[in-house]
Motif scaffolding. Structure first.
Motif, PDB file in Angstrom:
ATOM      1  N   LEU A   3     -10.935  -3.019   1.426  1.00 42.53           N
ATOM      2  CA  LEU A   3      -9.556  -3.188   2.070  1.00 42.53           C
ATOM      3  C   LEU A   3      -8.977  -3.143   1.390  1.00 42.53           C
ATOM      4  CD1 LEU A   3      -8.767  -3.291   4.970  1.00 42.53           C
ATOM      5  CD2 LEU A   3      -8.465  -5.804   5.349  1.00 42.53           C
ATOM      6  N   LEU A   4      -8.016  -1.395   1.546  1.00 45.71           N
ATOM      7  CA  LEU A   4      -7.055  -1.487   1.193  1.00 45.71           C
ATOM      8  C   LEU A   4      -5.700  -2.041   1.721  1.00 45.71           C
ATOM      9  CD1 LEU A   4      -8.155   2.754   0.392  1.00 45.71           C
ATOM     10  CD2 LEU A   4      -8.071   0.895  -1.037  1.00 45.71           C
ATOM     11  N   SER A   5      -5.084  -1.982   0.717  1.00 47.06           N
ATOM     12  CA  SER A   5      -4.035  -2.535   1.193  1.00 47.06           C
ATOM     13  C   SER A   5      -2.748  -1.661   1.915  1.00 47.06           C
ATOM     14  CB  SER A   5      -2.883  -3.190   0.149  1.00 47.06           C
ATOM     15  OG  SER A   5      -2.356  -2.499  -1.012  1.00 47.06           O
ATOM     16  N   LYS A   6      -1.653  -2.201   2.847  1.00 44.68           N
ATOM     17  CA  LYS A   6      -1.463  -0.460   3.330  1.00 44.68           C
ATOM     18  C   LYS A   6       0.219  -1.339   2.397  1.00 44.68           C
ATOM     19  CE  LYS A   6       0.482   0.227   8.168  1.00 44.68           C
ATOM     20  NZ  LYS A   6       1.188   1.541   7.305  1.00 44.68           N
ATOM     21  N   GLN A   7       0.698   0.078   2.330  1.00 48.31           N
ATOM     22  CA  GLN A   7       1.985   0.414   1.452  1.00 48.31           C
ATOM     23  C   GLN A   7       2.856   0.754   2.487  1.00 48.31           C
ATOM     24  OE1 GLN A   7       1.373   3.876  -1.222  1.00 48.31           O
ATOM     25  NE2 GLN A   7      -0.448   2.850  -2.254  1.00 48.31           N
TER      26      GLN A   7
END
Length: 134
Positions: A3-7
């Motif tokens: 799960l990629l972190s939101k920038q």
């Protein structure tokens, strides 16, 4: 799976954009991936400067009316659901119509982007043709 972190949302720079535009990074691949994907939101009348991508760019129109033009070509008026491809090295700009917000997803590979001059008001208000038939 990851799960990629939101920038954070980025306000796009005046050097490359006329008017107000913001980007949310969806994906920025790390080597060997070259994939890039952003959701870009344009205020009415906002637009990119002329630019080209070394490996081309695909735009998926999500909301509003997008205006897209290649050098020496007419302005394409694109609508939600339309997909527009600009080939490698083709100088173009894209942005919102003067009377409404526009959102597109931009897909491209690598950071090989050549940013050029700003789109003049005369270029921006030139004749259009629509992807919708009357």
């Amino acid at each position: 799976m990851e799960l990629l972190s939101k920038q954070p949302t980025l306000k796009l720079p005046e050097k490359m954009f006329t008017g107000d535009a913001w980007a949310d990074v969806i994906y920025r691949g790390e080597e060997p991936s070259r994939a890039r994907a952003n959701v870009v939101r344009f205020a009415p009348g906002a637009r990119t400067a002329w630019h080209s991508h070394g490996l081309g760019q695909t735009l998926y129109i999500v909301e509003g009316i997008a205006l897209i033009q290649s050098r020496d070509g007419g302005i394409l008026e694109a609508h939600p659901g339309d997909v527009v491809w600009t080939p490698p090295g083709e100088e173009h700009w894209h942005g919102a119509a003067p009377d409404r917000f526009m959102v597109h997803i931009a897909l491209w590979e690598t950071d090989d982007v050549a940013w050029l001059d700003h789109v003049t008001d005369a270029q921006y208000t030139g004749p259009r043709h629509s992807t919708r038939t009357p």
